[in-house]
Design an enzyme around this catalytic site. Structure first.
Site, mmCIF file in Angstrom:
data_model
loop_
_atom_site.group_PDB
_atom_site.id
_atom_site.type_symbol
_atom_site.label_atom_id
_atom_site.label_comp_id
_atom_site.label_asym_id
_atom_site.label_seq_id
_atom_site.Cartn_x
_atom_site.Cartn_y
_atom_site.Cartn_z
ATOM 1 N N GLU A 1 0.831 -1.215 0.000
ATOM 2 C CA GLU A 1 0.000 0.000 0.000
ATOM 3 C C GLU A 1 0.863 1.261 0.000
ATOM 4 O O GLU A 1 0.722 2.153 0.840
ATOM 5 C CB GLU A 1 -0.970 -0.013 1.187
ATOM 6 N N GLU B 1 -3.810 -9.131 0.015
ATOM 7 C CA GLU B 1 -4.306 -8.933 1.387
ATOM 8 C C GLU B 1 -5.823 -8.862 1.353
ATOM 9 O O GLU B 1 -6.390 -8.165 0.505
ATOM 10 C CB GLU B 1 -3.712 -7.648 1.972
HETATM 11 C C1 GAL Z 1 -4.099 -2.875 5.387
HETATM 12 C C2 GAL Z 1 -2.601 -2.796 5.618
HETATM 13 C C3 GAL Z 1 -2.180 -3.712 6.750
HETATM 14 C C4 GAL Z 1 -3.088 -3.507 7.936
HETATM 15 C C5 GAL Z 1 -4.514 -3.748 7.512
HETATM 16 C C6 GAL Z 1 -5.508 -3.661 8.644
HETATM 17 O O1 GAL Z 1 -4.556 -1.860 4.593
HETATM 18 O O2 GAL Z 1 -1.906 -3.183 4.472
HETATM 19 O O3 GAL Z 1 -0.864 -3.454 7.119
HETATM 20 O O4 GAL Z 1 -2.932 -2.201 8.372
HETATM 21 O O5 GAL Z 1 -4.857 -2.802 6.534
HETATM 22 O O6 GAL Z 1 -6.806 -3.854 8.176
#
Ligand code: GAL
Length: 798
Positions: A414, A491
């Site tokens: 991100e 993710e």
């Molecule tokens: C994502 C991020 C992760 C964590 C997650 C929590 O956007 O890449 O590191 O923060 O959100 O939901």
């Protein structure tokens, strides 16, 4: 000139089975360090008096030893634990016999901004807290009676510098490496398998030699199977130059896969004028894989859905201090769930972590950065970006490229540069750095901007895989939006749960926080989150929702669930005293939440039948009962022997649900296939807490001062039922050759210290982590609590 040679017995003598990745000529350098928490600018001096400093062994994380507080500059996002500056010193002798050798010190990782001095001489600074690095000590050492002093300053004081718990200190292993003047350069041996398909595999080895003279030098390469049998060899002779190679063919190769993680061993020997001067040993795997825009991922020619989880690097109550058994336990729990891949979010892992993944059969997405030149926090790595990103990325790729588990490189998570044109240039630059060192694996970046026209990292057109974080609603349109591209969900989910806590009603999905503006005022007053899988952050979904999509389309090669385990820091959706995450499928102590069994029912073929919630409610309450199951076509639910009906999953259902009017007693379930019982399970109404039960994950451990036994304390009623809301304070007493390395209960809001010999239970469970000493013997653990019958357990340490 290149000669094939069948090896003489002399060369085989040095062969030892137990070799890991690069550390054969090295000695573990973890013991007898002195530590001081605080700053003293004179502590680098050899004659500095450290006699009052604390003596300890590495790896060490001073943050985890501290007290939780919202007042620490590190914030709850970083775990609400202390950070600061610390110094380490070690005094050591070098034998006279090493006088003509080159001596190096290897640090696997120091968080962060480490500076190192040898005998008062400044070796350098390494800002990145996750990278492995080496210093050459050769010109600054004393040999014989005069002692050497190495001093390390660690500065984690500028806060905030991370979005999760980092730990502080020399939290990974340290090695002292002695080599002949002519030797293999560190991380310059590259093992590839240009041909892995078919009856004969070809192995190619390329290595770089540090040469001090131009005498005839030879590289002798031998390869052994997992049983230690020689399966191939090669010899390469050179009169000049510093690159050497080997090509070896292996007949009927055993392929490495997640179910059959078969490892070969390679040994390189370096001879100058016929004399052995250095050797290098490593494991490697033979495997091939492919990402296909239509068919998704395949390993060794067979389709395989990537069923991955994201993991931060902490090990719960042990913090960041590397312990191989702690990592192995995490991976075993994930393996039993059917997980086959890990994303090392958002940084390079400890080397031992990758060795475990090689051995246990996990695919790894090895990630480099959470930010580039643009910051996420005021004092994070963006400050070091310009000077260090090339070196850090190169070192990561070089260190990790021989691991069969590593199958994707990620250049960032991100990253802010997605949103401006610098994303194009930096994206290209980073992919270029990776490809120069390894062109056998695809490169991705975990993107949060899903619009290809607005995403500048995507616009670099340098990525092999389009990695999307979240945006599950757009997966079905992926082929349309990204024609010709290959997909990976880098993710997903960000669902939230507190183990063993259930809010009714279960069949409505709740988003917490609701959106980017919502405050934390509408959650539960006790900062719990329901463990029915129905709560998620607004950018994510429940576990079921995204898995259903990934499952449906072949071109979706797989996913990485955020996260496998709860981790310290980022306590979304709550403020202090919440100090660890709610995202895990498994809690911080390693106790599975209910949704673990949803994954197990989907990701394994092991028969599963799991019902929730517990069975302690108020008479007349309407309770949602869920069942996860597989390997069966129906489940029948019973309350006190009375059938509540048979249910079958319909369509893409991943669980069954009943509404049950509560009455105390036994809730039971039976799964059947074609009318034949597959599994039975039940949950009983528990009475008052009466006694403690202790269960060890391993009853015999190694007396090496590192090995661990994880002891679960369960609070039971008179009849032996776990009391689902028991929170008794459990006191642990240990006698024998071991220590209590940590205690925990998995509750995200607990402010009790991890380094203690007591801890409250949470929802019936508590954990004590027992660490062996260097002497063998019987370790006896007693657990007691007010008004409860105590329990005793023996652990053998050998
Ligand atoms: C994502 C991020 C992760 C964590 C997650 C929590 O956007 O890449 O590191 O923060 O959100 O939901």
């Amino acid at each position: 000139m290149k000669l094939k040679l069948y090896l003489c017995a002399v060369l085989l003598l040095g062969y030892a089975m137990a070799f890991g990745q690069e550390h054969q000529a090295s000695q573990n350098f973890n013991s007898n360090w002195k530590f001081f928490l605080g700053n003293d600018s004179t502590a680098f001096r050899p004659d500095f008096d450290d006699s009052k400093w604390r003596k300890l062994s590495l790896p060490h994380d001073w943050s985890i030893e501290g007290q939780f507080s919202e007042k620490h500059s590190s914030t709850t996002n970083e775990g609400a634990l202390p950070t600061g500056i610390g110094w380490y010193r070690k005094t050591f002798a070098m034998p006279l016999s090493s006088k003509n050798e080159n001596v190096f010190i290897d640090f696997d990782g120091i968080y962060k901004n480490s500076e190192v001095w040898i005998n008062g001489y400044y070796l350098g600074k390494r800002p990145n807290g996750y990278i492995s690095f080496r210093y050459d000590l050769t010109d600054h050492l004393y040999f014989g009676n005069k002692l050497n002093v190495i001093a390390v300053k660690v500065d984690n004081s500028a806060q905030p510098n991370s979005r999760w718990y980092t730990g502080s200190g020399i939290y990974r292993n340290v090695w002292l490496v002695s080599k002949n003047a002519t030797h293999f350069n560190q991380w310059e041996t590259v093992i590839t398998t240009p041909k892995a398909e078919g009856n004969v595999a070809t192995i190619h080895v390329n290595t770089q030699i540090h040469r001090v003279n131009m005498k005839r030098t030879s590289l002798v390469t031998t390869i052994y199977d997992a049983g230690g049998k020689l399966v191939g060899s090669d010899r390469y002779d050179m009169d000049e130059g510093w690159q050497a190679q080997a090509d070896v063919k292996i007949k009927q190769p055993q392929l490495w896969s997640v179910n059959h993680p078969y490892l070969y061993h390679v040994k390189l020997q370096l001879l100058v004028a016929g004399k052995l001067v250095d050797s290098y040993q490593s494991t490697f795997g033979i495997r091939y894989f492919k990402f296909d825009q239509d068919k998704g991922f395949s390993l060794n020619g067979k389709p395989l859905k990537i069923r991955g989880v994201c993991m931060h690097h902490d090990m719960g109550a042990l913090g960041a201090a590397v312990n191989t058994r702690a990592m192995e336990r995490q991976l075993q729990i994930l393996k039993a769930m059917g997980c086959n891949a890990i994303r090392t979010s958002h940084n390079p892992p400890a080397p031992e972590f990758l060795e475990l993944c090689d051995k246990m059969g996990f695919l790894v997405m090895d990630e480099a950065f959470d930010m580039w030149a643009k910051k996420k926090n005021k004092f994070d790595y963006h400050l070091d970006w310009a000077k260090w990103h090339k070196v850090d990325l190169e070192d990561q790729i070089k260190r990790d490229r021989n691991h069969p588990s590593v199958f994707i490189w990620s250049i960032g998570n991100e990253i802010r540069e997605q949103f401006d044109s610098t994303g194009i240039s930096i994206g290209k630059e980073l992919v270029g750095i990776v490809k120069k060192l390894d062109n056998t694996r695809p490169v991705t970046s975990a993107l949060s901007e899903n619009d290809p026209k607005k995403n500048f990292i995507y616009q670099s057109h340098a990525l092999d895989l389009v990695g999307l974080n979240y945006h599950q609603e757009a997966y079905a349109d992926f082929p349309k939006n990204y024609p010709g591209e290959k997909f990976i969900a880098t993710e997903t989910m960000s669902a939230l749960e507190t183990r063993g806590h259930y809010d009714k009603v279960s069949d409505t999905t709740v988003l917490w926080p609701h959106n980017s503006k919502s405050k934390f005022t509408d959650g539960n007053a006790d900062l719990t989150v329901s463990a029915y899988d129905n709560v998620a952050a607004y950018w994510g979904t429940t576990h079921e929702a995204t898995w259903k999509i990934i499952k449906k389309y072949d071109y979706l090669s797989g996913l990485f669930v955020w996260t496998g385990f709860d981790y310290l820091g980022e306590p979304t959706p709550y403020p202090w005293p919440a100090r660890s995450s709610y995202f895990g499928i498994i809690d911080l102590a390693g106790f599975p939440k209910d949704v673990y069994y949803m994954y197990q029912s989907e990701w394994t073929t092991k028969p599963v039948l799991h019902i929730l919630p517990h069975w302690n409610w108020q008479p007349g309450q309407i309770i949602d009962v869920w069942a996860y199951y597989n390997q069966a076509d129906e489940v029948e639910l019973f309350l006190n022997g009375k059938s509540l009906g048979i249910r079958k999953k319909q369509g893409d259902d991943l669980h069954l649900a009943w509404k049950v009017t509560y009455e105390a007693g036994t809730l039971s379930a039976v799964s059947k296939l074609n009318g034949k019982v597959v599994l039975k399970t039940s949950v009983k109404t528990a009475g008052k807490p009466a006694r403690i039960q202790l269960i060890a994950d391993r009853s015999t451990i190694k007396a090496d001062g590192k090995d661990l036994s994880y002891i679960t304390a369960r609070v039971l009623d008179e009849q032996g039922n776990m009391v689902p809301d028991a929170d008794d304070l459990i006191k642990f007493e240990l006698t024998g050759p071991g220590v209590i390395a940590g205690v925990d209960n998995g509750l995200q809001t607990s402010t009790e210290p991890f380094k203690a010999n007591q801890h409250k239970a949470f929802n019936g469970l508590c954990l004590a982590i027992i660490q062996s000493g260097l002497k063998g013997g019987k370790i006896i653990i007693k657990a007691s609590a007010k008004n409860l019958k105590p329990a005793i357990l023996n652990i053998g340490s050998k």
